[in-house]
Every structure is written in structure tokens, then in C-alpha cells.
Design an enzyme around this catalytic site. Sequence first.
Site, PDB file in Angstrom:
ATOM      1  N   ILE A  10       0.848  -1.195   0.000  1.00 62.00           N
ATOM      2  CA  ILE A  10       0.000   0.000   0.000  1.00 62.00           C
ATOM      3  C   ILE A  10       0.879   1.239   0.000  1.00 62.00           C
ATOM      4  CG2 ILE A  10      -1.838   1.274   1.160  1.00 62.00           C
ATOM      5  CD1 ILE A  10      -2.637  -1.203   2.595  1.00 62.00           C
ATOM      6  N   GLY A  12       1.454   5.243   0.544  1.00 59.91           N
ATOM      7  CA  GLY A  12       0.839   6.257   1.403  1.00 59.91           C
ATOM      8  C   GLY A  12       0.088   5.650   2.565  1.00 59.91           C
ATOM      9  N   GLY A  16      -3.993   8.564   7.581  1.00 53.09           N
ATOM     10  CA  GLY A  16      -5.214   8.732   6.827  1.00 53.09           C
ATOM     11  C   GLY A  16      -5.802   7.428   6.331  1.00 53.09           C
ATOM     12  N   TYR A 146      -7.153  18.398  -9.845  1.00 58.12           N
ATOM     13  CA  TYR A 146      -7.298  17.174  -9.050  1.00 58.12           C
ATOM     14  C   TYR A 146      -8.301  16.234  -9.703  1.00 58.12           C
ATOM     15  CZ  TYR A 146      -8.562  14.057  -5.209  1.00 58.12           C
ATOM     16  OH  TYR A 146      -8.828  12.949  -4.451  1.00 58.12           O
TER      17      TYR A 146
END
Length: 271
Positions: A10, A12, A16, A146
Amino acid sequence: MPSSQPVALITGANAGLGRFAALGLVEAGFHVVGTSRDTTGLNPPSGVTLRDLDVTSDESVAALVEGVVTGFGRIDVLVNNAGMGLAGAIEENSIAQQQKLFDINVFGVIRMTNAVLPHMRVRRRGRIVNISSIFGFMPAPYMAAYSATKYAVEGYSESVDHEVRSHGIRVVLVEPGGTRTGFDDNTTAPDNPLEAYAQQRGRANRVVAEQVNGGEDPVTVAKAIVAAATDANPRLRYPAGAKARQLSAMRRIVPARIFDKQLRKTFELAD
């Protein structure tokens, strides 16, 4: 030593949504290798190994993936979670800002996918879970760059899934809506703010902040990621949470003119 457990990688994963996803995959029986740009001083939970990774670097990505394959003998699941946000009207964001955003959110996904595919093809099995957003299927005013990265990830994922399916590999998308993960903390402000957009930008930013702060429990999104990683017959898209599922359905069935009008109302945009 090769791992007898399935291994999930994974990006990041130190905070979070990535951290919640890591915990969910550990609970589902995976050993998780999580990454961060700098893991110094971080204390991973049981079942999670942390490694340094810069998804904008070809060399860093290659070294990380080779190290995981060498150390654990396998990569069963890749979750491309690392990303950043960028706020502001498109005219307010410099090309440099937008290039950095695409390098992380789009080319980071591509680098990681290219690195793991050879290993998955040899084993004739694997799952790649790309974290998109509701803004990958609907407009995001004052977050156009984004949104463009997430639209790109959506099209890329759907295309690559067709390319690799005959090799036993699936590529799927998870589409969170507002999630209480501190997304605002990782969203960059425009580097060329203009007075012409200031008032409406402020309103749009407030709406997004309210959706995040009052959004889904990140555990709900983590469950969608685990399902995307483990379902025997995966769907292409996993809208994560009630709001995301509702918006996904509305985007498909509501006439464009009505959807457009409601979106402008939600974001408090003047006509």
C-alpha cells in the site's frame, strides 16, 4: 524468508485512509507493506512493515518493489493510495503545480503498476486497487486539476484491466466521497490566487471541507478497499460509502442538465 501469508503493498500507508486500509487488510489475513516518503520515527501496527518510497521516482519505485519481492517472495495486492490534492480555479494553479499533482496522482500509479505487473504475470495472479474519488466521475469546481487526475486514473484503470485480465490480474477502482481522513491537510493552495475567483473559491472550499469533516468513517472506505482486494469476482468500481454510491447512481441516471444545476447549488456557485 518468503511469506506464507498473502502480501499487500500500500502506498501512502502511514496516515489517513492508507493506514485504515492497512489495518483492514491485516485483519483480512494479509501481511502489509506500507510506504511513506519518510518512515523515520514511525511505529507501524502489528502486521505492517513500513518502507520509504517516493512514487515520483522511477528508481525508488523499482527498488521498493524488488525489495518486497525479494524479502517476501510475493506481491498479491497493490493498493495505489498515495496522492495529494490541489485547490483553486484552474487559472490560479501554475503548470508546475499541476505537473507535480499529475506526477504523484497519475504517474505514481503508473510507475507502481508497471513495477508490480511482471511479478504478478509470472505468478498469474494479482489485484491492483487504485484509489480514485467521486471526483473521478463528476466535476469538482475549484479542484479541476485534481479531478483531471482522478478521471485519468479511472480511464487508465479500466483500460489496463482489459490488458491484464487474461494473465490472472485484475485492476479495480475504489471511489471514496467525503471521508474523515484530514484530506484538507494534504491539499495545496493555488500559487497564483486571483481576486476574480476569491469569493466563489472560498465557498467551494468550505463545501468540500464540510463534506470531508462530516463525511464517511474511514473504516467504511477501508472495508471497500478490502472488498476490492479480496472479492473473487471483483467489480470494476467500488463507490465507498452511502454518499458515493448515491452520487455514482445519480451521475448515471440523472439528466446532465439537472445534475449540473444541482452541483452548482451544492457548491454555492453563481450563475
